[in-house]
Design a protein around this motif. Sequence first.
Motif, mmCIF file in Angstrom:
data_model
loop_
_atom_site.group_PDB
_atom_site.id
_atom_site.type_symbol
_atom_site.label_atom_id
_atom_site.label_comp_id
_atom_site.label_asym_id
_atom_site.label_seq_id
_atom_site.Cartn_x
_atom_site.Cartn_y
_atom_site.Cartn_z
ATOM 1 N N MET A 1 40.825 96.883 -25.086
ATOM 2 C CA MET A 1 40.916 98.041 -25.632
ATOM 3 C C MET A 1 40.578 97.737 -27.115
ATOM 4 O O MET A 1 40.241 96.473 -27.516
ATOM 5 C CB MET A 1 42.796 98.401 -25.989
ATOM 6 C CG MET A 1 43.383 98.832 -24.442
ATOM 7 S SD MET A 1 45.266 99.100 -24.985
ATOM 8 C CE MET A 1 45.367 100.133 -23.484
ATOM 9 N N PRO A 2 40.001 98.752 -27.966
ATOM 10 C CA PRO A 2 39.474 98.526 -29.195
ATOM 11 C C PRO A 2 40.466 97.522 -30.120
ATOM 12 O O PRO A 2 41.351 97.877 -30.128
ATOM 13 C CB PRO A 2 39.334 99.990 -29.749
ATOM 14 C CG PRO A 2 39.211 100.701 -28.744
ATOM 15 C CD PRO A 2 40.374 100.009 -27.753
ATOM 16 N N ASP B 1 36.213 104.121 -24.675
ATOM 17 C CA ASP B 1 37.347 103.682 -25.343
ATOM 18 C C ASP B 1 37.970 102.158 -24.972
ATOM 19 O O ASP B 1 37.895 101.337 -25.905
ATOM 20 C CB ASP B 1 38.493 104.639 -24.924
ATOM 21 C CG ASP B 1 38.389 105.992 -24.907
ATOM 22 O OD1 ASP B 1 38.689 106.640 -25.762
ATOM 23 O OD2 ASP B 1 37.682 106.382 -23.929
ATOM 24 N N ILE B 2 37.393 101.729 -23.679
ATOM 25 C CA ILE B 2 37.805 100.329 -23.433
ATOM 26 C C ILE B 2 36.481 99.614 -22.760
ATOM 27 O O ILE B 2 36.656 98.485 -22.419
ATOM 28 C CB ILE B 2 39.027 100.223 -22.290
ATOM 29 C CG1 ILE B 2 38.566 100.911 -21.003
ATOM 30 C CG2 ILE B 2 40.253 100.716 -22.751
ATOM 31 C CD1 ILE B 2 39.248 100.591 -19.955
ATOM 32 N N SER B 3 35.662 100.067 -22.899
ATOM 33 C CA SER B 3 34.378 99.562 -22.333
ATOM 34 C C SER B 3 34.347 99.182 -20.995
ATOM 35 O O SER B 3 34.012 97.787 -20.573
ATOM 36 C CB SER B 3 33.646 98.493 -23.211
ATOM 37 O OG SER B 3 32.273 98.405 -23.050
ATOM 38 N N GLY B 4 35.030 99.844 -20.082
ATOM 39 C CA GLY B 4 35.376 99.525 -18.952
ATOM 40 C C GLY B 4 35.990 100.456 -18.082
ATOM 41 O O GLY B 4 35.993 101.885 -18.429
ATOM 42 N N SER B 5 36.842 100.121 -17.003
ATOM 43 C CA SER B 5 37.848 100.910 -16.031
ATOM 44 C C SER B 5 39.075 100.823 -15.931
ATOM 45 O O SER B 5 39.402 99.740 -16.005
ATOM 46 C CB SER B 5 36.987 101.079 -14.587
ATOM 47 O OG SER B 5 35.666 101.403 -14.572
ATOM 48 N N PHE B 6 40.052 102.035 -16.086
ATOM 49 C CA PHE B 6 41.515 102.053 -15.614
ATOM 50 C C PHE B 6 41.456 101.876 -14.237
ATOM 51 O O PHE B 6 42.522 101.078 -13.548
ATOM 52 C CB PHE B 6 41.986 103.191 -16.176
ATOM 53 C CG PHE B 6 42.094 103.118 -17.884
ATOM 54 C CD1 PHE B 6 42.453 102.215 -18.387
ATOM 55 C CD2 PHE B 6 41.478 104.337 -18.271
ATOM 56 C CE1 PHE B 6 42.475 102.289 -19.947
ATOM 57 C CE2 PHE B 6 41.344 104.361 -19.776
ATOM 58 C CZ PHE B 6 41.825 103.308 -20.571
#
Length: 647
Positions: free
Chosen positions: A467-468, A413-418
Motif C-alpha cells: 500500500m502507498p 494503488d498497490i502496484s500489485g493484485s488483491f
Amino acid sequence: MDVLWSPPADRIENSPLRAYLNWLEKREGRPFPGHDALWAWSIEDLDRFWVSIVDYYEVAFSTPWTRVRTGDPMPHTRWFPGARLNWAEHALRAGDDDGTALVCVQEGGRPAREITFGALRRSVAAVAGWLRRAGVRPGDRVGAYLPNTEHAVIACLATAAVGAVWACCSPDFGADGAIGRLVQLEPAVLIAADGYHWNGKEIDRGDVLARLRAELPALRHVVHVPYVFDRPRPEGTTPWDDLLAQDEPSSFEQVESSHPLWVLFSSGTTGLPKGLVHGHGGITLEGLKWSGLYCGLRAGERMFTFTSTGWALWNMQLGALTQGAAITLYEGSPNHPPGAVWEVAARTGADLVLLGAAVITANTGVSPREEHDLSRLRHVMVSGSALPSAGYHWVMEHVGPDLRIDSTSGGTDISGSFVGASEYDPVRVGRIGGRLAGVDAAAWDEDGEPVVDAVGDLVITQPMPSMPVSLWNDPDAVRYTESYFDTWPGVWRHGDWVTMHADGSVSIHGRSDSTLNRQGVRLGSSDFYDVLETMDEITETLVIGVDLPDDGYWLGLFVVPAPGHELDDALKQKIVTTLRTRLTNRHVPDEIVEAPAVPHTLSGKRLEVPIKKLLSGRELSQAANIASVDDPDALRWYARFAAERGL
C-alpha cells in the motif's frame, strides 16, 4: 459454474508455490495442503506470513528489522521500520550474467534484441554513476517520458539504485497529461524519448519534450533518447549514450524500508492525479510474492506483459527479474497487425503472458495457435478489467487448451493484485480464482457488514506492505484518508463492486465510484476537463463511464456550450480531435451530448458519482440528495436523460 480447466496434480506438485508450501510446512510444523490453507493462515497471522516471505526469498536487509510493522492503523502503518535495503539490488541479484534479462521488441516484426543480466547490471551501474555525478541524491526525483523499451527499465533501476524517486509518463500522454503529473514532483532530471510507434506510424513527441522542458522549472538535466528519429538532439540536452559511457561498479544506496521508490499516478478523477508513493520494502516483498508464488516464475523463463510505461503493469512486471526471469518489452500496438501480441509471445518464447482483458477481446478475429508456436506458454494473466466469459472460451480454443487463465484485480494503488488465481485453482468461466495470500479482502454491504454471494464494496481490512507509504504532497495524509478510508476509518475501500462467492472465487463488477475504466485503462475525468474547458466554445463538461450488460462500456461526454455556440458537428469534431491529440485515443468518448448545465455539490464538486448512478439505473432519490446540489433542475435533467436513454 463452468470449470473450464483444472490443474493436473503434477503441475501443482512441481510448482514454485508447492515448493514454498513444503518449506513452510517444515518451518511451521503444520500442514498446508493447498492455497486455501495458506490464505487463511496468512490473514490469521499476517506478520508471520510476511516474515516467511522475507526468509524464504532471503530479503537482504542491510540493517536488520526489529519489528514487522508499527501498530498504527491504515494508512499510517509502516512495515519493517528502521530496516534498510534497496529494491534495485534485489531486482538484479538473481540472474546469471549470461542469462537473458530483457527481450526488446518493436512493432512491425523487427528482430528482437536480447540484453543479458550482466549487460543490464553494467548499464544500471553506469547510469547510476552518471546520476550521482549529476548531483542526484536520495529523495530527488527523476522524471521520464519514455516508451516501453530498455531505456525505461535501465533508468528506473538506476534511479532506485541511488535512492532517488522514479516517475514515468508514457509518450501516448500529450503534454498536458504529462505535465500535470510530473510538475507535482519537481524532477531534477528528465529522461525523454523523441517519439514512439503505434499502428504502423512513427509518432513525433519533440513538441511535447519542448513543453516539458519549459514547464518543469526544477530541471537541472534533460537526457535525450533518440529512439524513433535520426535528427540532431535538442540543444542543451545530454545524449542517452553519455549515461552509458563510463564503467562504474555496482552500488546500491541502502534506504529505510518506507523510503520512496517510485510515484505512480492515479487517474485524476478530481483535481490533479494522485501521486501514489510506494516504498522500497513494500515493493520488494510484493514483487517477490507475486512473481514467485503466483506467476510461478523460475530463472530462465520469460514473461511478456503488454503494457505502456504509464500503467502499473509495467512496474509489476519488473518483479520477474527478482526470480532471474526475463521480461519482454514490446513497444507498439497490440493489434498491428491483428494478433501481434500473440506473434510476439511465440517469437520470444513466453512462458507467461500478462495483458489487459481489452487486448484479448480485440484479438478475437484471429487464431494464434494455428499461426504460431505457443507451446512454451503455460499461463495467461489478465488485468485491467474483468475478462468476459467469451474471452475464456476464446483463449482455450484459439491460444491453447492447457492454459491457466488467471484473471486478476488490483492496480496502481498497490502496484500489485488483491485477487487472482493460484496454481491450485481451477479456471471458472467469468470468475477470478480467489484472494491472494496476505490480502484480507472482503465484500461489505452499505452497513459495513461482510456479504457472501452478494455484491458489495471491495475492502481490505488489514494492511499490505505495498500500500502507498503516502500520497505526494499530502504530509498529513488528508487526501490519502479521503481517497480510501473515508467510508470506514481504518479499512481500505477500493471502489470496486465485488462478489465473494462461497466457493472462494471472486467476481468484479466494475467501479463503485466515478473512476473511468476504458479498455482496461483507468482515465481521469480531470484530464478531460483540463483540456476541453480551455476551448472558447465550451462553458463546462462532464464525463461519465457506465458499465453495460455483456461486458460493454459507455463513455459519455456532456457538454454545456458557451453562449452563442451550439454543439454542432463541427464542435463535436473539434472536441474529438482535441482529446485525441492532447490526450490519447482512449479519451475519445462514445457519445457527445449537449446538456443545459453541470450540477455540483455545494462545495463546487461536479456530481460525477450521482450521475453515474442515474445512468446505471438508480432512481433520483437513491442517487443524490437534492438538498446538497447547487442546481437541482440540472440534476433532474440528467435523471430524465437516463430514464429516456435506458443505458
